[in-house]
Each structure stands twice: as structure tokens, then as C-alpha cells.
Design a protein around this motif. Structure first.
Motif, PDB file in Angstrom:
ATOM      1  N   TRP A 278       0.839  -1.209   0.000  1.00 12.40           N
ATOM      2  CA  TRP A 278       0.000   0.000   0.000  1.00 12.40           C
ATOM      3  C   TRP A 278       0.866   1.248   0.000  1.00 12.40           C
ATOM      4  CZ3 TRP A 278      -4.981   0.845  -0.942  1.00 12.40           C
ATOM      5  CH2 TRP A 278      -5.505   2.103  -0.622  1.00 12.40           C
ATOM      6  N   GLY A 279       1.922   1.218   0.829  1.00 12.51           N
ATOM      7  CA  GLY A 279       2.830   2.368   0.857  1.00 12.51           C
ATOM      8  C   GLY A 279       3.499   2.583  -0.488  1.00 12.51           C
TER       9      GLY A 279
ATOM     10  N   GLY B 277       2.347   1.581  -3.422  1.00 18.21           N
ATOM     11  CA  GLY B 277       1.333   2.008  -4.384  1.00 18.21           C
ATOM     12  C   GLY B 277       1.013   3.480  -4.263  1.00 18.21           C
ATOM     13  N   VAL B 278       0.870   3.947  -3.029  1.00 17.50           N
ATOM     14  CA  VAL B 278       0.589   5.373  -2.804  1.00 17.50           C
ATOM     15  C   VAL B 278       1.742   6.232  -3.303  1.00 17.50           C
ATOM     16  CG1 VAL B 278       0.297   7.135  -1.010  1.00 17.50           C
ATOM     17  CG2 VAL B 278      -0.988   4.992  -0.877  1.00 17.50           C
ATOM     18  N   ALA B 279       2.964   5.790  -3.023  1.00 18.73           N
ATOM     19  CA  ALA B 279       4.131   6.547  -3.491  1.00 18.73           C
ATOM     20  C   ALA B 279       4.183   6.568  -5.011  1.00 18.73           C
ATOM     21  CB  ALA B 279       5.411   5.916  -2.927  1.00 18.73           C
TER      22      ALA B 279
ATOM     23  N   VAL C 256       1.652   6.282  -7.175  1.00 20.63           N
ATOM     24  CA  VAL C 256       0.597   7.162  -7.696  1.00 20.63           C
ATOM     25  C   VAL C 256       0.977   8.625  -7.495  1.00 20.63           C
ATOM     26  CG1 VAL C 256      -1.794   7.904  -7.360  1.00 20.63           C
ATOM     27  CG2 VAL C 256      -1.238   5.466  -7.405  1.00 20.63           C
ATOM     28  N   ALA C 257       1.547   8.939  -6.328  1.00 21.96           N
ATOM     29  CA  ALA C 257       1.949  10.318  -6.049  1.00 21.96           C
ATOM     30  C   ALA C 257       3.036  10.794  -7.013  1.00 21.96           C
ATOM     31  CB  ALA C 257       2.441  10.433  -4.608  1.00 21.96           C
TER      32      ALA C 257
END
Length: 211
Positions: A43-44, A46-48, A50-51
Motif C-alpha cells: 500500500w505504501g 502504491g501510494v508513493a 501514484v503520487a
């Protein structure tokens, strides 16, 4: 009729002496730390990713890396299931050493199994949290009940179970029997839970007989 009842009773009580039961319990206990690890990493990441998508050269490699890591972790999960649950599940992950980087990236990003592995691994956080909560609650309750005859009359100690206050040995003895029953029922529930998780793993990651 008596033979059938005796067989059923032996099966019910025998769960406590079956080594597979404790392998199943170990598997359930591992789902919490592993689920937390999977969630943090995937999740971390993936968020990074996308950001960082506005920075095209950084965001996409991060997201591809998340999928690649997911395939390796899915392989680890199936190995764990085979080792502890005697499962026959195998996850056939892409192997970078057997193809070029471009082919590997294409395989990882276009194979539906990469995304099912990602979804499966992220779901293990919720599964692990539920399993850990249920196991610790059942263990605490069964131990407290089972040892009621030893602890109920300790000076300054009030032995309560909800509205029930244990103040006599017969009541404490009944609580002890209930504690043993709770422990046995909990072990059976663990076996049922691991069978369900094994089927879920096969559904999400693919299954075939291990060689």
C-alpha cells in the motif's frame, strides 16, 4: 449408536492432540504480522507510485516494482500454505532471470495474476487482524475459565465473567469445564478457518498439485 457417539467424542477431543491443529494455529497467528508487512510495503509503495505519476519516469517504475514484489510475496504465501497447511497451492510467478527486462515488465503488468496477488496480499491485513483478535480473545477466555478453581478464592481478587461472579468451588469447577470446552471449540474453529483460507488462497493465487 454408542460407537458413533464415542467416535464423534474422540474426534472432538482429539483436535487437541492433532499436530496439524497447531500448525493451523501457527498459520493463523502469522497472518497478522505478515498482513501488516504486506499492507505497509504494497500500500505504501502504491501510494508513493501514484503520487509520483506526474513524474512519469519515477511513478511508473515504482508501480511496476510494487506488482513485482507482490508476485514474490504471493509465492512466499503459497510456500507457507504448503508447509503449514499441507496445501497443494502453487503460484507461478514471472521469473526475471528467464527473460529480458522488457519481457518481464510486460508479463508482470499484463498478467491478471499479478493483480489478484496484490489484492490477496492486501486482504491479508484484515484477515490477520481478525484472526489475531479472535485467537487472543479465545485463548484468554479459555485460560481464565479453566483456571477458575485455582484463582477464584485468591484474597483481594474478584473473579467475574460478566454478570457471573465465581464465589464457590462448584461454580469454579463448572467454569473450568466450560473453559476446556471453549478451548476445544476454538481449536475446531481454527481448523475450519484455515481450510477456508486455503480455498481462498487457491482461488486468488491459482492451485495445482505441488511436485
Amino acid at each position: 449408536m454408542t460407537t458413533t457417539a464415542g467416535t464423534a467424542l474422540r474426534r472432538f477431543v482429539g483436535v487437541a492432540t492433532d499436530p496439524q491443529t497447531y500448525r493451523n494455529v501457527s498459520y493463523l497467528l502469522l497472518t497478522f504480522p505478515l498482513g501488516l508487512l504486506y499492507f505497509t510495503v504494497l500500500w505504501g509503495g502504491g501510494v508513493a507510485g501514484v503520487a509520483l505519476l506526474p513524474l512519469f519516469l519515477l511513478g511508473l517504475p515504482v508501480l511496476v516494482g510494487v506488482l513485482a514484489v507482490a508476485t514474490h510475496l504471493a509465492d512466499l504465501e503459497t510456500r507457507l500454505a504448503r508447509g503449514l497447511l499441507d496445501s497443494d497451492v502453487i503460484y507461478e510467478r514471472p521469473r526475471p532471470a528467464e527473460e529480458s527486462l522488457v519481457e518481464y515488465v510486460k508479463r508482470v503488468t499484463t498478467d491478471i495474476r499479478s493483480y489478484s496477488a496484490l489484492g490477496y496480499l492486501l486482504s491479508k491485513f484484515a484477515i490477520g487482524t481478525a484472526a489475531f483478535t479472535a485467537l487472543t480473545t479465545a485463548a484468554a477466555l479459555s485460560v481464565a475459565l479453566t483456571f477458575a478453581p485455582v484463582l477464584y478464592d485468591v484474597p483481594g481478587f474478584h473473579y467475574n465473567f460478566g454478570v457471573l461472579t465465581v464465589e464457590s468451588f462448584p461454580v469454579a469447577l463448572a467454569c473450568s469445564g466450560a473453559g476446556v470446552l471453549v478451548a476445544l471449540l476454538s481449536l475446531h474453529a481454527c481448523n475450519l478457518a484455515t481450510r477456508a483460507l486455503d480455498e481462498y488462497t487457491k482461488l486468488m493465487l491459482g492451485s495445482e498439485r505441488a511436485e
